[in-house]
Design an enzyme around this catalytic site. Structure first.
Site, PDB file in Angstrom:
ATOM      1  N   ASP A  19       0.754  -1.190  -0.130  1.00  0.00           N
ATOM      2  CA  ASP A  19       0.080  -0.061  -0.131  1.00  0.00           C
ATOM      3  C   ASP A  19       0.877   1.395   0.037  1.00  0.00           C
ATOM      4  O   ASP A  19       1.963   1.131   0.712  1.00  0.00           O
ATOM      5  CB  ASP A  19      -1.004   0.083   1.185  1.00  0.00           C
ATOM      6  CG  ASP A  19      -1.949   0.853   1.209  1.00  0.00           C
ATOM      7  OD1 ASP A  19      -2.271   1.490  -0.033  1.00  0.00           O
ATOM      8  OD2 ASP A  19      -2.923   0.961   2.038  1.00  0.00           O
ATOM      9  N   HIS A  36       3.072   3.142  -8.812  1.00  0.00           N
ATOM     10  CA  HIS A  36       2.855   1.690  -9.416  1.00  0.00           C
ATOM     11  C   HIS A  36       4.001   0.948  -9.874  1.00  0.00           C
ATOM     12  O   HIS A  36       4.622  -0.039  -9.554  1.00  0.00           O
ATOM     13  CB  HIS A  36       1.565   1.214  -9.972  1.00  0.00           C
ATOM     14  CG  HIS A  36       0.274   1.660  -9.710  1.00  0.00           C
ATOM     15  ND1 HIS A  36       0.270   1.542  -7.984  1.00  0.00           N
ATOM     16  CD2 HIS A  36      -0.872   2.422  -9.825  1.00  0.00           C
ATOM     17  CE1 HIS A  36      -1.257   2.185  -7.893  1.00  0.00           C
ATOM     18  NE2 HIS A  36      -1.579   2.345  -8.838  1.00  0.00           N
ATOM     19  N   LEU A 130      10.946 -20.531  -3.723  1.00  0.00           N
ATOM     20  CA  LEU A 130      10.107 -19.463  -3.406  1.00  0.00           C
ATOM     21  C   LEU A 130       8.883 -19.844  -4.207  1.00  0.00           C
ATOM     22  O   LEU A 130       8.873 -19.627  -5.430  1.00  0.00           O
ATOM     23  CB  LEU A 130      10.681 -18.242  -3.382  1.00  0.00           C
ATOM     24  CG  LEU A 130       9.613 -17.120  -2.949  1.00  0.00           C
ATOM     25  CD1 LEU A 130       9.160 -17.019  -1.386  1.00  0.00           C
ATOM     26  CD2 LEU A 130      10.171 -15.816  -3.332  1.00  0.00           C
TER      27      LEU A 130
HETATM   28  C1  FPP Z   1      -1.817   0.023  -3.504  1.00  0.00           C
HETATM   29  O1  FPP Z   1      -1.390   1.603  -3.598  1.00  0.00           O
HETATM   30  C2  FPP Z   1      -1.160  -0.536  -4.684  1.00  0.00           C
HETATM   31  C3  FPP Z   1      -1.821  -1.032  -5.778  1.00  0.00           C
HETATM   32  C4  FPP Z   1      -3.357  -0.974  -5.836  1.00  0.00           C
HETATM   33  C5  FPP Z   1      -1.038  -1.932  -6.772  1.00  0.00           C
HETATM   34  C6  FPP Z   1      -0.048  -2.660  -6.449  1.00  0.00           C
HETATM   35  C7  FPP Z   1       0.695  -3.246  -7.704  1.00  0.00           C
HETATM   36  C8  FPP Z   1       1.960  -3.134  -7.845  1.00  0.00           C
HETATM   37  C9  FPP Z   1       3.014  -2.561  -6.668  1.00  0.00           C
HETATM   38  C10 FPP Z   1       2.538  -3.609  -9.016  1.00  0.00           C
HETATM   39  C11 FPP Z   1       3.001  -5.048  -8.605  1.00  0.00           C
HETATM   40  C12 FPP Z   1       3.513  -5.704  -9.986  1.00  0.00           C
HETATM   41  C13 FPP Z   1       3.596  -7.012 -10.101  1.00  0.00           C
HETATM   42  C14 FPP Z   1       4.004  -7.778 -11.005  1.00  0.00           C
HETATM   43  C15 FPP Z   1       3.061  -7.968  -9.027  1.00  0.00           C
HETATM   44  P1  FPP Z   1      -2.410   2.566  -3.572  1.00  0.00           P
HETATM   45  O2  FPP Z   1      -2.334   2.675  -5.075  1.00  0.00           O
HETATM   46  O3  FPP Z   1      -3.769   1.959  -2.823  1.00  0.00           O
HETATM   47  O4  FPP Z   1      -1.950   3.664  -2.906  1.00  0.00           O
HETATM   48  P2  FPP Z   1      -2.468   5.037  -1.784  1.00  0.00           P
HETATM   49  O5  FPP Z   1      -3.289   4.022  -0.799  1.00  0.00           O
HETATM   50  O6  FPP Z   1      -1.257   5.589  -1.561  1.00  0.00           O
HETATM   51  O7  FPP Z   1      -3.346   5.598  -2.902  1.00  0.00           O
END
Ligand code: FPP
Length: 239
Positions: A19, A36, A130
């Site tokens: 997050d 992201h 893993l």
């Molecule tokens: C939450 O942060 C994150 C997500 C909804 C997306 C997570 C995805 C990635 C990190 C890419 C992963 C890639 C692979 C290949 C697994 P948010 O957008 O909710 O952040 P905020 O709460 O600050 O708005």
């Protein structure tokens, strides 16, 4: 240094709610998708750290069912990012002995995304160090609802008696049937909620909520999290 060599208690299964990507981007005056993109770097670092520490299962919450409600452009950017990352990372994952498996409702994805995800599963299937479980379009309540439906069907069709339903029956009906329950769940960015993630499986998990935003999460942060885990006494409700 590996915790294994120090004979410290290493969780077999670590699950992470990644997050804070959006906030990371906002703090820098960037678009959310750039958070992201940076988040993928953290995924790469954490996979390396998990392998180095002898963690056997790492589950990452990459996209919740609720995330479909985000603006179309962000959803699109995330899908593109999953596909691209999956393709780019496959050689390195194979080299590290990582097997990738996907849990969630694949039916909502485009054919392109679905076939990319299947491709990475089959190309990494031989990995033995893993198991990296990507929860994409995952919702724990959906998962439990699906499980209840399939158990009910088995009862209705005479394959199972209601009195024979045990916790094990339920565990074996979840998407996670082939994995041990998570020992340790981390949610970055300081939010202290499970948000529909592994609700059944989290029963005895240690929870940890570091303030760090996901794109800033380093290998050292993962090592530190494992230290926190090792320092906690796990009593399973006993005295
Ligand atoms: C939450 O942060 C994150 C997500 C909804 C997306 C997570 C995805 C990635 C990190 C890419 C992963 C890639 C692979 C290949 C697994 P948010 O957008 O909710 O952040 P905020 O709460 O600050 O708005």
């Amino acid at each position: 240094m590996s915790y294994m060599s120090e004979k410290r208690s290493v969780p077999k299964h670590v699950a992470i709610i990644m997050d804070g990507n959006g906030r990371w981007a906002k703090l820098r005056g960037k678009e959310r998708y750039e958070g992201h993109i940076q988040g993928v770097e953290s995924v790469r670092r954490v996979v390396r750290a998990a392998v180095r520490n002898g963690v056997e299962y790492l589950t990452l919450y990459a996209f919740s069912t609720e995330n479909w409600g985000r603006p179309a452009a962000e959803v699109e950017a995330l899908m593109t990012l999953f596909c691209k990352s999956v393709i780019n990372e496959t050689p390195s994952l194979i080299e590290q002995g990582v097997r990738v498996e996907i849990i969630g409702h694949r039916s909502h994805f485009s054919d392109e995304v679905r076939s990319r995800l299947s491709e990475i599963e089959s190309r990494t299937a031989a990995g033995e160090r893993l198991t990296l479980v990507l929860a994409i379009d995952y919702s724990s309540r959906d998962e439990i609802t699906d499980a209840v439906r399939s158990i009910a069907r088995n009862v209705a069709e005479g394959r199972l008696k209601a009195d024979d339903i045990t916790e094990q029956t339920i565990g074996e009906s979840l998407y996670t049937a082939r994995y041990p329950d998570p020992d340790f769940i981390i949610r970055t960015s300081g939010e202290c909620r499970l948000s529909n993630f592994l609700l059944w499986q989290a029963s005895y998990a240690e929870l940890y909520f570091p303030q760090t935003l996901w794109p800033d999460f380093t290998e050292e942060d993962f090592d530190k999290a494992l230290e926190v885990y090792a320092s906690r006494e796990r009593r399973y409700g006993l005295i």
